[in-house]
Motif scaffolding. Sequence first.
Motif, PDB file in Angstrom:
ATOM      1  N   ILE A   1      42.442  -4.619 -52.867  1.00  0.00           N
ATOM      2  CA  ILE A   1      43.566  -5.066 -53.701  1.00  0.00           C
ATOM      3  C   ILE A   1      44.764  -4.133 -53.502  1.00  0.00           C
ATOM      4  O   ILE A   1      45.890  -4.585 -53.270  1.00  0.00           O
ATOM      5  CB  ILE A   1      43.151  -5.129 -55.197  1.00  0.00           C
ATOM      6  CG1 ILE A   1      42.180  -6.298 -55.418  1.00  0.00           C
ATOM      7  CG2 ILE A   1      44.378  -5.274 -56.107  1.00  0.00           C
ATOM      8  CD1 ILE A   1      41.540  -6.341 -56.795  1.00  0.00           C
ATOM      9  N   ILE A  28      49.387 -10.655 -57.821  1.00  0.00           N
ATOM     10  CA  ILE A  28      49.996  -9.691 -56.908  1.00  0.00           C
ATOM     11  C   ILE A  28      50.528 -10.489 -55.727  1.00  0.00           C
ATOM     12  O   ILE A  28      49.823 -11.330 -55.184  1.00  0.00           O
ATOM     13  CB  ILE A  28      48.940  -8.692 -56.389  1.00  0.00           C
ATOM     14  CG1 ILE A  28      48.367  -7.875 -57.538  1.00  0.00           C
ATOM     15  CG2 ILE A  28      49.520  -7.804 -55.307  1.00  0.00           C
ATOM     16  CD1 ILE A  28      47.067  -7.183 -57.156  1.00  0.00           C
ATOM     17  N   ASP A  73      44.907  -9.704 -59.731  1.00  0.00           N
ATOM     18  CA  ASP A  73      44.729  -8.247 -59.656  1.00  0.00           C
ATOM     19  C   ASP A  73      43.392  -7.758 -60.216  1.00  0.00           C
ATOM     20  O   ASP A  73      43.025  -6.605 -60.010  1.00  0.00           O
ATOM     21  CB  ASP A  73      45.898  -7.515 -60.329  1.00  0.00           C
ATOM     22  CG  ASP A  73      45.942  -7.734 -61.834  1.00  0.00           C
ATOM     23  OD1 ASP A  73      45.221  -8.613 -62.334  1.00  0.00           O
ATOM     24  OD2 ASP A  73      46.711  -7.019 -62.499  1.00  0.00           O
ATOM     25  N   ILE A 113      47.198  -0.352 -57.618  1.00  0.00           N
ATOM     26  CA  ILE A 113      47.145  -1.155 -58.823  1.00  0.00           C
ATOM     27  C   ILE A 113      45.774  -1.005 -59.444  1.00  0.00           C
ATOM     28  O   ILE A 113      45.624  -0.783 -60.627  1.00  0.00           O
ATOM     29  CB  ILE A 113      47.418  -2.638 -58.475  1.00  0.00           C
ATOM     30  CG1 ILE A 113      48.883  -2.800 -58.073  1.00  0.00           C
ATOM     31  CG2 ILE A 113      47.059  -3.549 -59.651  1.00  0.00           C
ATOM     32  CD1 ILE A 113      49.222  -4.166 -57.572  1.00  0.00           C
ATOM     33  N   ALA A 173      48.296  -5.141 -51.897  1.00  0.00           N
ATOM     34  CA  ALA A 173      49.457  -4.989 -52.777  1.00  0.00           C
ATOM     35  C   ALA A 173      50.433  -3.949 -52.235  1.00  0.00           C
ATOM     36  O   ALA A 173      51.571  -3.870 -52.676  1.00  0.00           O
ATOM     37  CB  ALA A 173      49.007  -4.578 -54.175  1.00  0.00           C
TER      38      ALA A 173
END
Length: 280
Positions: A137, A161, A171, A145, A141
């Motif tokens: 993630i 995202i 997310d 995050i 991104a």
Amino acid sequence: MTIQWFPGHMAKARRQVTEKLSLIDIVFELVDARIPASSRNPMIDEIIKNKPRLLLLNKADMADPKITKEWLEYYKENGVHALAINSQAGNGMKQIVSESKLILKDKFDKMAAKGIRPRAIRSLIVGIPNVGKSTLINRLAKKNIAQTGDRPGITKSQQWIKVGKELELLDTPGILWPKFEDQEVGLKLATTGAIKDTILNLQDIAVYALRFLEENYPEALKDRFNLEEIPEDIVSLFDEIAKRRGSMMSGGLIDYDKTAELIIREIRTEKLGRLTFEQP
Ligand SMILES: Nc1nc2c(ncn2[C@@H]2O[C@H](COP(=O)(O)OP(=O)(O)O)[C@@H](O)[C@H]2O)c(=O)[nH]1
Ligand SMILES: [Mg+2]
């Protein structure tokens, strides 16, 4: 993080994934490239049903490249979309977007034909603990995050995202449970660090790992522990490793727990090279 899955937990995890499915176009199912089968959730097909899916073999940097190739060929033959990636370094990120576009081409073409305005592909990452969901993630991104590693995540409302213009990602990933019933699956999960050592006996894990190495990666085993030959029986092998590394107790007795820990740690930190523990 101790994973203790009980039927209640499983039902809750399952419900959370199911709820999110209606929001998305595609599921990114994250598995560990070293154990692509054992790191899958046994009920994944039932949970995801016919939602389009892309299987991502993460931590490919730690896996045996030859066997990863075999897995990818196997998936291809079986009509499963799959990619080998390294979320830590960011390898394979562009392919995730391009492969998703390919998988969803028909759906988006049909939407366009109906005059629906083009939009980004909506996606969700699912996978068992420690497989690299948060790392992926953050990679996609391009900023931090999600909490990675052992720290507990802070619960917050979920958000999309943006991954470039063409992809959006929830997310908060879907956390699934691994298979627990099968002893060998448990040993593979423990060897790669997917589950905490405390769940299984340290020496059992090391014995399993040594037998596996003896069978599949004898040269790596010999090189790492300076063995001329691999002793026939497992206790002698333990003893040889312990003597070379000085993991003894007072009085010259072998400290088997310490030796087991050392063996497992060195496998997990790639001291024996890139290893894969199951073949298609
Ligand atoms: N070598 C390697 N390590 C990775 C990769 N992806 C994640 N990790 C590591 O695996 C551990 C677990 O990752 P995390 O993202 O917290 O997993 P999660 O529980 O699924 O969210 C962390 O120590 C990461 O740094 C990868 O592709 N390669
Ligand atoms: Mg996480």
